[in-house]
Design a protein around this motif. Structure first.
Motif, PDB file in Angstrom:
ATOM      1  N   ARG A 154       5.798  13.395 -27.177  1.00 15.11           N
ATOM      2  CA  ARG A 154       6.566  14.001 -26.085  1.00 15.11           C
ATOM      3  C   ARG A 154       6.202  13.372 -24.729  1.00 15.11           C
ATOM      4  O   ARG A 154       5.906  14.059 -23.750  1.00 15.11           O
ATOM      5  N   ILE A 155       6.257  12.050 -24.692  1.00 13.09           N
ATOM      6  CA  ILE A 155       5.880  11.319 -23.485  1.00 13.09           C
ATOM      7  C   ILE A 155       7.041  11.308 -22.490  1.00 13.09           C
ATOM      8  O   ILE A 155       8.200  11.120 -22.861  1.00 13.09           O
ATOM      9  N   THR A 156       6.718  11.490 -21.214  1.00 10.23           N
ATOM     10  CA  THR A 156       7.699  11.385 -20.137  1.00 10.23           C
ATOM     11  C   THR A 156       7.470  10.079 -19.376  1.00 10.23           C
ATOM     12  O   THR A 156       6.337   9.751 -19.035  1.00 10.23           O
ATOM     13  N   ILE A 157       8.547   9.327 -19.139  1.00 13.65           N
ATOM     14  CA  ILE A 157       8.478   8.122 -18.306  1.00 13.65           C
ATOM     15  C   ILE A 157       9.220   8.413 -17.009  1.00 13.65           C
ATOM     16  O   ILE A 157      10.387   8.803 -17.034  1.00 13.65           O
ATOM     17  N   ARG A 158       8.524   8.254 -15.900  1.00 17.62           N
ATOM     18  CA  ARG A 158       9.127   8.528 -14.600  1.00 17.62           C
ATOM     19  C   ARG A 158       9.015   7.310 -13.696  1.00 17.62           C
ATOM     20  O   ARG A 158       7.941   6.710 -13.586  1.00 17.62           O
ATOM     21  N   LEU A 192       0.826  -1.202   0.000  1.00 19.18           N
ATOM     22  CA  LEU A 192       0.000   0.000   0.000  1.00 19.18           C
ATOM     23  C   LEU A 192       0.865   1.259   0.000  1.00 19.18           C
ATOM     24  O   LEU A 192       0.562   2.241  -0.689  1.00 19.18           O
ATOM     25  N   MET A 193       1.953   1.244   0.747  1.00 17.18           N
ATOM     26  CA  MET A 193       2.833   2.406   0.771  1.00 17.18           C
ATOM     27  C   MET A 193       3.524   2.609  -0.584  1.00 17.18           C
ATOM     28  O   MET A 193       3.758   3.746  -1.010  1.00 17.18           O
ATOM     29  N   THR A 194       3.838   1.517  -1.268  1.00 19.11           N
ATOM     30  CA  THR A 194       4.378   1.628  -2.621  1.00 19.11           C
ATOM     31  C   THR A 194       3.353   2.261  -3.552  1.00 19.11           C
ATOM     32  O   THR A 194       3.676   3.161  -4.346  1.00 19.11           O
ATOM     33  N   ALA A 195       2.108   1.807  -3.448  1.00 22.45           N
ATOM     34  CA  ALA A 195       1.036   2.341  -4.284  1.00 22.45           C
ATOM     35  C   ALA A 195       0.771   3.814  -3.976  1.00 22.45           C
ATOM     36  O   ALA A 195       0.631   4.648  -4.884  1.00 22.45           O
ATOM     37  N   GLY A 244      11.793   7.027  -2.157  1.00 19.71           N
ATOM     38  CA  GLY A 244      11.939   8.426  -2.538  1.00 19.71           C
ATOM     39  C   GLY A 244      10.587   9.023  -2.864  1.00 19.71           C
ATOM     40  O   GLY A 244       9.582   8.324  -2.976  1.00 19.71           O
ATOM     41  N   ILE A 245      10.562  10.345  -3.020  1.00 15.33           N
ATOM     42  CA  ILE A 245       9.311  11.039  -3.334  1.00 15.33           C
ATOM     43  C   ILE A 245       9.653  12.287  -4.136  1.00 15.33           C
ATOM     44  O   ILE A 245      10.787  12.802  -4.069  1.00 15.33           O
ATOM     45  N   ASP A 246       8.695  12.751  -4.906  1.00 16.96           N
ATOM     46  CA  ASP A 246       8.858  13.970  -5.693  1.00 16.96           C
ATOM     47  C   ASP A 246       9.401  15.095  -4.801  1.00 16.96           C
ATOM     48  O   ASP A 246       8.757  15.465  -3.817  1.00 16.96           O
ATOM     49  N   PRO A 247      10.577  15.643  -5.112  1.00 13.24           N
ATOM     50  CA  PRO A 247      11.168  16.673  -4.242  1.00 13.24           C
ATOM     51  C   PRO A 247      10.273  17.895  -4.042  1.00 13.24           C
ATOM     52  O   PRO A 247      10.347  18.546  -2.997  1.00 13.24           O
ATOM     53  N   SER A 248       9.409  18.182  -5.017  1.00 14.74           N
ATOM     54  CA  SER A 248       8.589  19.390  -4.910  1.00 14.74           C
ATOM     55  C   SER A 248       7.515  19.275  -3.827  1.00 14.74           C
ATOM     56  O   SER A 248       6.949  20.301  -3.415  1.00 14.74           O
ATOM     57  N   ILE A 249       7.215  18.057  -3.356  1.00 18.29           N
ATOM     58  CA  ILE A 249       6.232  17.913  -2.273  1.00 18.29           C
ATOM     59  C   ILE A 249       6.827  17.239  -1.043  1.00 18.29           C
ATOM     60  O   ILE A 249       6.113  16.980  -0.077  1.00 18.29           O
ATOM     61  N   SER A 250       8.121  16.956  -1.066  1.00 19.30           N
ATOM     62  CA  SER A 250       8.733  16.222   0.045  1.00 19.30           C
ATOM     63  C   SER A 250       8.676  17.004   1.358  1.00 19.30           C
ATOM     64  O   SER A 250       8.642  16.406   2.435  1.00 19.30           O
ATOM     65  N   HIS A 251       8.646  18.334   1.285  1.00 15.95           N
ATOM     66  CA  HIS A 251       8.579  19.131   2.519  1.00 15.95           C
ATOM     67  C   HIS A 251       7.215  19.028   3.189  1.00 15.95           C
ATOM     68  O   HIS A 251       7.079  19.301   4.382  1.00 15.95           O
ATOM     69  N   MET A 252       6.196  18.610   2.419  1.00 13.47           N
ATOM     70  CA  MET A 252       4.852  18.466   2.973  1.00 13.47           C
ATOM     71  C   MET A 252       4.509  17.015   3.313  1.00 13.47           C
ATOM     72  O   MET A 252       3.670  16.744   4.168  1.00 13.47           O
ATOM     73  N   TYR A 253       5.157  16.086   2.629  1.00 14.12           N
ATOM     74  CA  TYR A 253       4.856  14.666   2.822  1.00 14.12           C
ATOM     75  C   TYR A 253       6.107  13.929   3.285  1.00 14.12           C
ATOM     76  O   TYR A 253       6.725  13.183   2.526  1.00 14.12           O
ATOM     77  N   ASP A 254       6.470  14.171   4.544  1.00 20.40           N
ATOM     78  CA  ASP A 254       7.628  13.459   5.084  1.00 20.40           C
ATOM     79  C   ASP A 254       7.226  12.022   5.419  1.00 20.40           C
ATOM     80  O   ASP A 254       6.066  11.614   5.285  1.00 20.40           O
ATOM     81  N   ASP A 255       8.198  11.224   5.857  1.00 16.98           N
ATOM     82  CA  ASP A 255       7.937   9.803   6.129  1.00 16.98           C
ATOM     83  C   ASP A 255       6.821   9.610   7.143  1.00 16.98           C
ATOM     84  O   ASP A 255       5.956   8.744   6.976  1.00 16.98           O
ATOM     85  N   ALA A 256       6.837  10.404   8.214  1.00 18.46           N
ATOM     86  CA  ALA A 256       5.845  10.229   9.282  1.00 18.46           C
ATOM     87  C   ALA A 256       4.434  10.476   8.758  1.00 18.46           C
ATOM     88  O   ALA A 256       3.501   9.714   9.058  1.00 18.46           O
ATOM     89  N   ARG A 257       4.260  11.526   7.952  1.00 15.24           N
ATOM     90  CA  ARG A 257       2.929  11.820   7.429  1.00 15.24           C
ATOM     91  C   ARG A 257       2.465  10.729   6.477  1.00 15.24           C
ATOM     92  O   ARG A 257       1.308  10.281   6.546  1.00 15.24           O
ATOM     93  N   VAL A 292       1.097   7.228  -6.391  1.00 17.61           N
ATOM     94  CA  VAL A 292       0.024   8.196  -6.626  1.00 17.61           C
ATOM     95  C   VAL A 292       0.492   9.610  -6.276  1.00 17.61           C
ATOM     96  O   VAL A 292       0.203  10.572  -6.999  1.00 17.61           O
ATOM     97  N   LEU A 293       1.237   9.762  -5.187  1.00 19.14           N
ATOM     98  CA  LEU A 293       1.790  11.075  -4.855  1.00 19.14           C
ATOM     99  C   LEU A 293       2.716  11.583  -5.962  1.00 19.14           C
ATOM    100  O   LEU A 293       2.719  12.771  -6.292  1.00 19.14           O
ATOM    101  N   ASP A 294       3.494  10.678  -6.546  1.00 11.99           N
ATOM    102  CA  ASP A 294       4.414  11.059  -7.610  1.00 11.99           C
ATOM    103  C   ASP A 294       3.692  11.496  -8.883  1.00 11.99           C
ATOM    104  O   ASP A 294       4.270  12.184  -9.722  1.00 11.99           O
ATOM    105  N   THR A 295       2.427  11.105  -9.035  1.00 11.65           N
ATOM    106  CA  THR A 295       1.743  11.266 -10.327  1.00 11.65           C
ATOM    107  C   THR A 295       0.831  12.484 -10.392  1.00 11.65           C
ATOM    108  O   THR A 295       0.471  12.937 -11.473  1.00 11.65           O
TER     109      THR A 295
END
Length: 348
Positions: free
Chosen positions: A277-281, A145-148, A287-300, A152-155
């Protein structure tokens, strides 16, 4: 205590050993259930897992060949420190509390990243009590579930998006449910009819069997020729990644969640990939998208994941419950007849 031991590729036995000593801060946990990962663990079962012979350099973040003395060698027991790949989704009952433990008592039902073995010892900061009212066996879904959830957070899904989930194993099924919770229309893609039916019961709005239809054209019908706003490729097969490229709308992102083991010479990066112009990520749970990592730390993220265990439909994702003593047969079944299984749970 009983442990699971690899004696060679494809060769597993259950052994009895002396119980491990309990260290300060640890709880001794009697296993009740553990879930087999059909991706990572099967690579180890087959003896082809890259971490058997290669490892990532912490400074360069490049994989390098291990020296001969560093390579994993048989036999490999689940109780060994570096045998993390022999189970990491364990639910059990605390039967002993060591000194310096806070907040846990004998009798508590807890989740840990414990191995497939009858007893695990874990530091109290590395376990958590299952949500009240949750059947204990459903706790084994937490790791996937955490992988899933991370994928979703990355997308960055938006309300009204049409999102395709390709590969409806356990992680794909969980992603589909999370995407639906995010307000999107969900299309599930898998060649196995039983997985399509379960996805339809749980979350998805449309199902497509790639053996019966051109998936990209079916998605164009659903989206008025736009293509999918987002695609999760969860199967780990390069042919499915090629298919995802054709499914995606121009200037959109494919989130590759599956583990693509070995060389993939059939990947086609011309035609739709180039013109649209497809992007594959890649999405990887550490790891997590750096642009939201300050809001979604491991504990959250962990706290949200615990709550999601009680919100999702999980019971029908379990296809088999097998006694721990028969674990070798369970792995053989997953390896030889993957079309028959979804989530195998070992019971103790």
């Amino acid at each position: 205590m009983e442990v699971l031991t690899y004696t060679a590729p494809y060769q597993l036995i259950v052994e009895t050993i002396e119980e491990l000593p309990l260290k300060p801060g640890e709880c001794r946990i009697q296993s009740l259930y553990s879930g087999i990962s059909h991706g990572t663990e099967m690579g180890a079962y087959r003896g082809i897992a890259p971490y058997f012979t290669r490892d990532m350099d912490s400074e360069t973040r490049l994989f390098e060949e291990l020296r001969e003395e560093q390579k994993i060698k048989y036999p490999i027991r689940s109780c060994e420190d570096d045998a993390w790949f022999i189970g990491y989704s364990n639910v059990g009952k605390i039967i002993e509390v060591g000194p310096e433990v806070e907040g846990f008592s004998v009798g508590d039902i807890v989740f840990s990243h414990g191995r497939h073995q009858s007893i695990v010892c874990k530091h109290y900061k590395k376990i958590f009590k299952l949500p009240e009212g949750l059947h204990p066996e459903l706790g084994i879904f937490y790791t996937n579930l955490m992988t899933a959830y991370n994928a979703v957070l990355d997308t960055r899904i938006k309300i009204g998006d049409v999102v395709v989930v390709s590969g409806l194993g356990v992680v794909g099924q969980l992603i589909a449910q999370l995407v639906k919770l995010s307000g999107a229309t969900v299309v599930g893609v898998d060649p196995l009819p039983n997985r399509l039916e379960i996805a339809k019961e749980n979350a998805v709005d449309y199902i497509v069997n790639p053996g019966h239809a051109d998936v990209a054209k079916e998605i164009r019908k659903i989206t008025n020729n736009r293509g999918a706003d987002a695609v999760f490729e969860v199967s780990g097969h390069s042919a499915a990644l090629n298919q995802a490229i054709r499914i995606a709308a121009p200037d959109t992102v494919i989130t590759a969640v599956g583990w693509y083991q070995g060389e993939h010479s059939v990947l086609n990066l011309s035609e739709e990939f180039h013109q649209n112009r497809i992007t594959i990520r890649a999405s990887q749970t550490l790891g997590i998208d750096p642009s939201i990592s300050h809001m979604y730390d491991d504990a959250r993220r962990r706290n949200i994941g615990k709550g999601l265990l009680s919100q999702l439909r999980l019971h029908n994702l379990i296809s088999h419950r097998i006694p721990f003593r028969d674990a070798p047969k369970a792995y053989e079944m997953i390896d030889k007849n993957p079309q028959q299984v979804l989530q195998v749970v070992l019971t103790y």
